[in-house]
Design an enzyme around this catalytic site. Structure first.
Site, PDB file in Angstrom:
ATOM      1  N   THR A  98       0.873  -1.171   0.000  1.00 27.16           N
ATOM      2  CA  THR A  98       0.000   0.000   0.000  1.00 27.16           C
ATOM      3  C   THR A  98       0.909   1.220   0.000  1.00 27.16           C
ATOM      4  O   THR A  98       1.630   1.470   0.967  1.00 27.16           O
ATOM      5  CB  THR A  98      -0.918   0.018   1.230  1.00 27.16           C
ATOM      6  N   LYS A 173      -7.316   1.516  -3.072  1.00 24.31           N
ATOM      7  CA  LYS A 173      -6.930   1.026  -1.736  1.00 24.31           C
ATOM      8  C   LYS A 173      -7.147   2.123  -0.679  1.00 24.31           C
ATOM      9  O   LYS A 173      -7.522   1.843   0.462  1.00 24.31           O
ATOM     10  CB  LYS A 173      -5.474   0.570  -1.763  1.00 24.31           C
TER      11      LYS A 173
HETATM   12  P1  NAP Z   1       5.581  -6.245   7.379  1.00 25.07           P
HETATM   13  O1  NAP Z   1       5.271  -7.462   8.171  1.00 25.07           O
HETATM   14  O2  NAP Z   1       6.341  -5.134   8.013  1.00 25.07           O
HETATM   15  O3  NAP Z   1       6.332  -6.715   6.044  1.00 25.07           O
HETATM   16  C1  NAP Z   1       7.067  -5.876   5.207  1.00 25.07           C
HETATM   17  C2  NAP Z   1       8.327  -6.644   4.823  1.00 25.07           C
HETATM   18  O4  NAP Z   1       9.040  -5.919   3.826  1.00 25.07           O
HETATM   19  C3  NAP Z   1       9.268  -6.834   6.021  1.00 25.07           C
HETATM   20  O5  NAP Z   1       9.613  -8.195   6.147  1.00 25.07           O
HETATM   21  C4  NAP Z   1      10.481  -5.981   5.640  1.00 25.07           C
HETATM   22  O6  NAP Z   1      11.722  -6.468   6.052  1.00 25.07           O
HETATM   23  C5  NAP Z   1      10.413  -6.008   4.121  1.00 25.07           C
HETATM   24  N1  NAP Z   1      11.127  -4.867   3.547  1.00 25.07           N
HETATM   25  C6  NAP Z   1      10.926  -3.559   3.802  1.00 25.07           C
HETATM   26  N2  NAP Z   1      11.806  -2.819   3.088  1.00 25.07           N
HETATM   27  C7  NAP Z   1      12.541  -3.706   2.378  1.00 25.07           C
HETATM   28  C8  NAP Z   1      13.604  -3.556   1.462  1.00 25.07           C
HETATM   29  N3  NAP Z   1      14.074  -2.345   1.125  1.00 25.07           N
HETATM   30  N4  NAP Z   1      14.154  -4.663   0.921  1.00 25.07           N
HETATM   31  C9  NAP Z   1      13.680  -5.892   1.264  1.00 25.07           C
HETATM   32  N5  NAP Z   1      12.686  -6.097   2.130  1.00 25.07           N
HETATM   33  C10 NAP Z   1      12.125  -5.007   2.676  1.00 25.07           C
HETATM   34  O7  NAP Z   1       4.231  -5.617   6.825  1.00 25.07           O
HETATM   35  P2  NAP Z   1       2.925  -6.354   6.235  1.00 25.07           P
HETATM   36  O8  NAP Z   1       1.878  -6.387   7.272  1.00 25.07           O
HETATM   37  O9  NAP Z   1       3.309  -7.592   5.496  1.00 25.07           O
HETATM   38  O10 NAP Z   1       2.447  -5.232   5.192  1.00 25.07           O
HETATM   39  C11 NAP Z   1       3.139  -5.003   3.980  1.00 25.07           C
HETATM   40  C12 NAP Z   1       2.413  -3.928   3.166  1.00 25.07           C
HETATM   41  O11 NAP Z   1       1.084  -4.383   2.882  1.00 25.07           O
HETATM   42  C13 NAP Z   1       2.246  -2.593   3.897  1.00 25.07           C
HETATM   43  O12 NAP Z   1       2.320  -1.551   2.951  1.00 25.07           O
HETATM   44  C14 NAP Z   1       0.846  -2.684   4.492  1.00 25.07           C
HETATM   45  O13 NAP Z   1       0.297  -1.397   4.680  1.00 25.07           O
HETATM   46  C15 NAP Z   1       0.123  -3.467   3.412  1.00 25.07           C
HETATM   47  N6  NAP Z   1      -1.004  -4.298   3.842  1.00 25.07           N
HETATM   48  C16 NAP Z   1      -1.000  -4.964   5.045  1.00 25.07           C
HETATM   49  C17 NAP Z   1      -2.093  -5.745   5.399  1.00 25.07           C
HETATM   50  C18 NAP Z   1      -2.127  -6.495   6.702  1.00 25.07           C
HETATM   51  O14 NAP Z   1      -3.241  -6.835   7.155  1.00 25.07           O
HETATM   52  N7  NAP Z   1      -1.000  -6.788   7.347  1.00 25.07           N
HETATM   53  C19 NAP Z   1      -3.189  -5.871   4.523  1.00 25.07           C
HETATM   54  C20 NAP Z   1      -3.147  -5.233   3.304  1.00 25.07           C
HETATM   55  C21 NAP Z   1      -2.054  -4.451   2.960  1.00 25.07           C
HETATM   56  P3  NAP Z   1      12.111  -6.690   7.587  1.00 25.07           P
HETATM   57  O15 NAP Z   1      11.700  -8.102   7.859  1.00 25.07           O
HETATM   58  O16 NAP Z   1      13.576  -6.474   7.656  1.00 25.07           O
HETATM   59  O17 NAP Z   1      11.338  -5.661   8.384  1.00 25.07           O
END
Ligand code: NAP
Length: 289
Positions: A98, A173
């Site tokens: 997002t 979104k």
């Molecule tokens: P998350 O658990 O923080 O996952 C994001 C992942 O991306 C982390 O593992 C992070 O690495 C990795 N990352 C960030 N920068 C990076 C880079 N430069 N190179 C490689 N890896 C990188 O978050 P999430 O809940 O999965 O959400 C991800 C996205 O989807 C967000 O934008 C969120 O707003 C959206 N979203 C979330 C949900 C939900 O319910 N969770 C639903 C819809 C959309 P690290 O492990 O080192 O932190």
């Protein structure tokens, strides 16, 4: 399509489950994440580890990204070892993060210059939707490319809706996040009210989630509130990011969204109290005495 080489970057709450569905469906999947240990289970299940976006780009022709913030998206696509510098001509790059509509348009345009096909394709459905492969996807970019990739998206989505040109997926979104924001306040206030009225909140939920008040948040997050389970399905820090993007976009349209403003204000207060890594259901703590 099954002979295509898929690259997946970002293996957090959402990315790990989505990549796992692609693996289970029989695709060849290479993965990269900032913290390598989050890839362990996927590697054990047959995914190949790559040590940068560059190596993902060099070894894949369909690349998904599911990172945290727009700055992360910029780094992964436009950084020194970024995807746009190394992806092979004709590759498909799909950002599930997002992020901002402006960045989505920028990536689409930069991709076009390099003969790369970029889609903005954020999803909704939460951690549960990712685990069950029942997400809803909102797609912006070239419609023919969306149609070409539809069967791969269907591996982890139950609904996939083309929204329009680049950036339209991210705008859609934002509509989702705007609707959720005020709903989360309503869900938490209903529970607080039920408790103060001396009702059994579980019974109240049983009744009202089946009626006109029913919503995903009421069915999935209110039970977590009642169990004091604040573990992140969807991080408060990410919700604040999304509400900030939506408010900025609305500002550009000269549009006031007082419901969204209030929700952001409540979540900002919680984040200031150290709740930014809790799940969004922790909004209930706002009413804790
Ligand atoms: P998350 O658990 O923080 O996952 C994001 C992942 O991306 C982390 O593992 C992070 O690495 C990795 N990352 C960030 N920068 C990076 C880079 N430069 N190179 C490689 N890896 C990188 O978050 P999430 O809940 O999965 O959400 C991800 C996205 O989807 C967000 O934008 C969120 O707003 C959206 N979203 C979330 C949900 C939900 O319910 N969770 C639903 C819809 C959309 P690290 O492990 O080192 O932190």
């Amino acid at each position: 399509m099954r002979d295509q080489k898929i690259g997946f970057i970002g293996l957090g709450v959402m990315g790990k489950s989505i990549a796992s569905h692609l693996l289970t469906a029989g695709y060849n999947v290479a993965v990269y994440n900032r913290t390598k240990s989050k890839a362990d289970e996927l590697i054990a299940a047959g995914a190949k580890w790559m040590d940068s976006p560059k190596t993902i780009a060099e070894n894949s022709n369909i690349i998904f990204t599911m990172v945290g913030y727009p700055e992360d998206v910029k780094e992964v696509y436009l950084g020194e070892h970024g995807l746009l510098n190394y992806a092979k001509q004709g590759s498909y790059l799909i950002d599930l993060t997002t992020s901002t509509p402006t960045l989505a348009i920028n990536l689409f345009t930069e991709g076009e210059k390099r003969k790369l096909f970029v889609l903005d394709a954020p999803v909704t459905g939460g951690d549960i939707g990712a685990q069950n492969g029942t997400l809803t996807m909102m797609v912006g970019g070239n419609k023919a490319i969306y149609e070409k990739l539809h069967s791969i998206f269907a591996v982890f989505c139950k609904a996939i809706v083309y929204q329009g040109a680049a950036g339209a997926g991210q705008h859609a979104k934002m509509c989702n996040q705007i609707a959720i924001a005020s709903n989360m306040i309503g869900v938490a206030e209903a529970i607080v009210y039920a408790k103060n009225a001396g009702l059994a909140p579980e019974k109240v939920l049983d009744a009202i989630s089946a009626g006109a008040a029913g919503s995903w948040s009421l069915s999935h997050l209110a039970p977590r509130m009642l169990q004091d389970d604040y573990s992140p399905g969807f991080f408060i820090k990410h919700f604040i990011k999304d509400m900030g993007i939506a408010l900025e976009e609305a500002d550009r349209m000269n549009l006031k969204l007082p419901g969204l403003q209030l929700a952001k204000q409540l979540y900002d207060t919680l984040a200031d109290k150290g709740e930014e890594n809790s799940g969004t259901q922790a909004i209930i703590k706002y009413w804790n005495k």
